[in-house]
Design a protein around this motif. Structure first.
Motif: not given
Length: 111
Positions: A11, A66, A69-70, A72-75, A78, A80
């Motif tokens: 991130s 991105s 990110e999809l 991952s459990d963590e978002q 902001h 993507p």
């Protein structure tokens, strides 16, 4: 490419790339022009000879981050970039703000 990074590290890299776009880092764009029609038209295939998802390294990096990110459990990302159209929208919005003399400081990197 980013598999060895933690979600927070990915991130941070993504935020740095977003910062570059929102602060007029034109070197990553066709003819150094974030206002080129290829971005303003949302990725219309008519202009893919100028730039496109297969050519733009900034898009490739942001898209790959991105995708992680999809999974991952963590978002933490902001805005993507899931497709070329997402990238073009972000670039066009940043270009418009810069052209109007508005700098968005809300995206400042917080390291």
């Amino acid at each position: 490419m980013f598999e060895s990074l933690s979600p927070i590290d990915r991130s941070i890299v993504y935020d740095a790339l977003m910062y570059a776009i929102s602060h007029d880092f034109r070197e990553a764009f066709h003819n150094l022009d974030t206002g080129h029609p290829v971005y303003g038209l949302g990725g219309d295939a008519e202009f893919h000879h100028a730039d496109g998802p297969e050519k733009n390294i900034l898009f490739k990096l942001m898209h790959e981050l991105s995708r992680y990110e999809l999974e991952s459990d963590e978002q933490l990302i902001h805005q993507p970039v899931l497709c070329w159209g997402d990238f073009c929208r972000i670039v066009s919005e940043a270009h418009e703000k810069i052209a109007n003399g508005v700098r968005d400081n809300s995206d400042r990197l917080q390291i």
